[in-house]
Design a protein around this motif. Structure first.
Motif, PDB file in Angstrom:
ATOM      1  N   ALA A 105       0.822  -1.212   0.000  1.00 26.86           N
ATOM      2  CA  ALA A 105       0.000   0.000   0.000  1.00 26.86           C
ATOM      3  C   ALA A 105       0.859   1.267   0.000  1.00 26.86           C
ATOM      4  O   ALA A 105       0.499   2.257  -0.627  1.00 26.86           O
ATOM      5  N   ASP A 106       1.978   1.227   0.688  1.00 30.46           N
ATOM      6  CA  ASP A 106       2.830   2.410   0.839  1.00 30.46           C
ATOM      7  C   ASP A 106       3.984   2.469  -0.149  1.00 30.46           C
ATOM      8  O   ASP A 106       4.673   3.489  -0.228  1.00 30.46           O
ATOM      9  N   ALA A 107       4.213   1.390  -0.875  1.00 24.31           N
ATOM     10  CA  ALA A 107       5.391   1.316  -1.744  1.00 24.31           C
ATOM     11  C   ALA A 107       5.305   2.296  -2.904  1.00 24.31           C
ATOM     12  O   ALA A 107       4.249   2.465  -3.513  1.00 24.31           O
ATOM     13  N   PRO A 108       6.425   2.922  -3.209  1.00 27.46           N
ATOM     14  CA  PRO A 108       6.469   3.742  -4.423  1.00 27.46           C
ATOM     15  C   PRO A 108       6.370   2.822  -5.644  1.00 27.46           C
ATOM     16  O   PRO A 108       6.544   1.601  -5.523  1.00 27.46           O
ATOM     17  N   PRO A 109       6.100   3.364  -6.812  1.00 26.52           N
ATOM     18  CA  PRO A 109       5.892   2.526  -8.007  1.00 26.52           C
ATOM     19  C   PRO A 109       7.069   1.631  -8.383  1.00 26.52           C
ATOM     20  O   PRO A 109       6.884   0.622  -9.047  1.00 26.52           O
ATOM     21  N   ASN A 110       8.263   1.957  -7.928  1.00 26.49           N
ATOM     22  CA  ASN A 110       9.440   1.157  -8.294  1.00 26.49           C
ATOM     23  C   ASN A 110       9.770   0.055  -7.289  1.00 26.49           C
ATOM     24  O   ASN A 110      10.802  -0.587  -7.407  1.00 26.49           O
ATOM     25  N   VAL A 111       8.888  -0.190  -6.329  1.00 29.64           N
ATOM     26  CA  VAL A 111       9.097  -1.248  -5.339  1.00 29.64           C
ATOM     27  C   VAL A 111       7.991  -2.268  -5.493  1.00 29.64           C
ATOM     28  O   VAL A 111       6.810  -1.922  -5.436  1.00 29.64           O
ATOM     29  N   ARG A 112       8.401  -3.512  -5.653  1.00 29.82           N
ATOM     30  CA  ARG A 112       7.423  -4.596  -5.862  1.00 29.82           C
ATOM     31  C   ARG A 112       7.686  -5.735  -4.883  1.00 29.82           C
ATOM     32  O   ARG A 112       8.824  -6.172  -4.721  1.00 29.82           O
ATOM     33  N   VAL A 113       6.621  -6.216  -4.267  1.00 27.66           N
ATOM     34  CA  VAL A 113       6.708  -7.393  -3.408  1.00 27.66           C
ATOM     35  C   VAL A 113       6.379  -8.600  -4.289  1.00 27.66           C
ATOM     36  O   VAL A 113       5.315  -8.633  -4.915  1.00 27.66           O
ATOM     37  N   LEU A 114       7.276  -9.562  -4.332  1.00 27.63           N
ATOM     38  CA  LEU A 114       7.051 -10.773  -5.125  1.00 27.63           C
ATOM     39  C   LEU A 114       6.388 -11.815  -4.231  1.00 27.63           C
ATOM     40  O   LEU A 114       7.038 -12.636  -3.613  1.00 27.63           O
ATOM     41  N   SER A 115       5.079 -11.734  -4.172  1.00 28.30           N
ATOM     42  CA  SER A 115       4.317 -12.574  -3.243  1.00 28.30           C
ATOM     43  C   SER A 115       3.577 -13.713  -3.946  1.00 28.30           C
ATOM     44  O   SER A 115       2.979 -14.545  -3.278  1.00 28.30           O
ATOM     45  N   LYS A 116       3.614 -13.721  -5.242  1.00 25.36           N
ATOM     46  CA  LYS A 116       2.917 -14.773  -6.003  1.00 25.36           C
ATOM     47  C   LYS A 116       3.899 -15.444  -6.948  1.00 25.36           C
ATOM     48  O   LYS A 116       4.782 -14.778  -7.486  1.00 25.36           O
ATOM     49  N   PRO A 117       3.719 -16.740  -7.161  1.00 24.08           N
ATOM     50  CA  PRO A 117       4.626 -17.434  -8.107  1.00 24.08           C
ATOM     51  C   PRO A 117       4.516 -16.864  -9.505  1.00 24.08           C
ATOM     52  O   PRO A 117       3.489 -16.360  -9.894  1.00 24.08           O
TER      53      PRO A 117
END
Length: 117
Positions: A105-117
């Motif tokens: 929710a707070d991440a800037p557009p260049n930060v991604r959480v890889l939470s799905k395969p």
């Protein structure tokens, strides 16, 4: 096929409290953990990498303080040309749904959480 250049890191353990260390150096150690984000970004840029992969344990716990989370995301977001991909680890596991929901929710557009395969 186009190539991709990235920097791989892990185990930042942001928010580590260093409880066994003397008070005189504890705060410096905590801050040094955050300063490493800028150093990693510098390494990526100086080596022509456009991505940083943080492969586990970005945070030291599943419940880092809001300040730790916000400071980390701000540092990662400081260069919009550098993409940060974060894989949850064992200290900050994907089971900590609230943590990763807040990060996303707070991440800037260049930060991604890889939470799905």
């Amino acid at each position: 096929m186009p190539s991709i250049r990235f920097v791989h890191t892990s185990d930042l353990h942001l928010g580590k409290r260093f409880g066994t260390m003397p008070d005189t150096i504890r705060s410096r150690l905590v801050e040094a953990r955050h300063e490493v984000i800028a150093r990693i970004a510098d390494v990526a840029r100086s080596n022509g990498a456009s991505h940083v992969l943080v492969a586990g344990d970005t945070f030291d716990t599943e419940t880092p303080s809001d300040n730790v989370r916000v400071q980390a995301l701000a540092a990662m977001g400081s260069d919009p040309n550098l993409t940060w991909c974060i894989i949850p680890g064992n200290h900050d596991s994907l089971a900590a749904e609230t943590l990763w929901e807040r990060v996303e929710a707070d991440a800037p557009p260049n930060v991604r959480v890889l939470s799905k395969p």
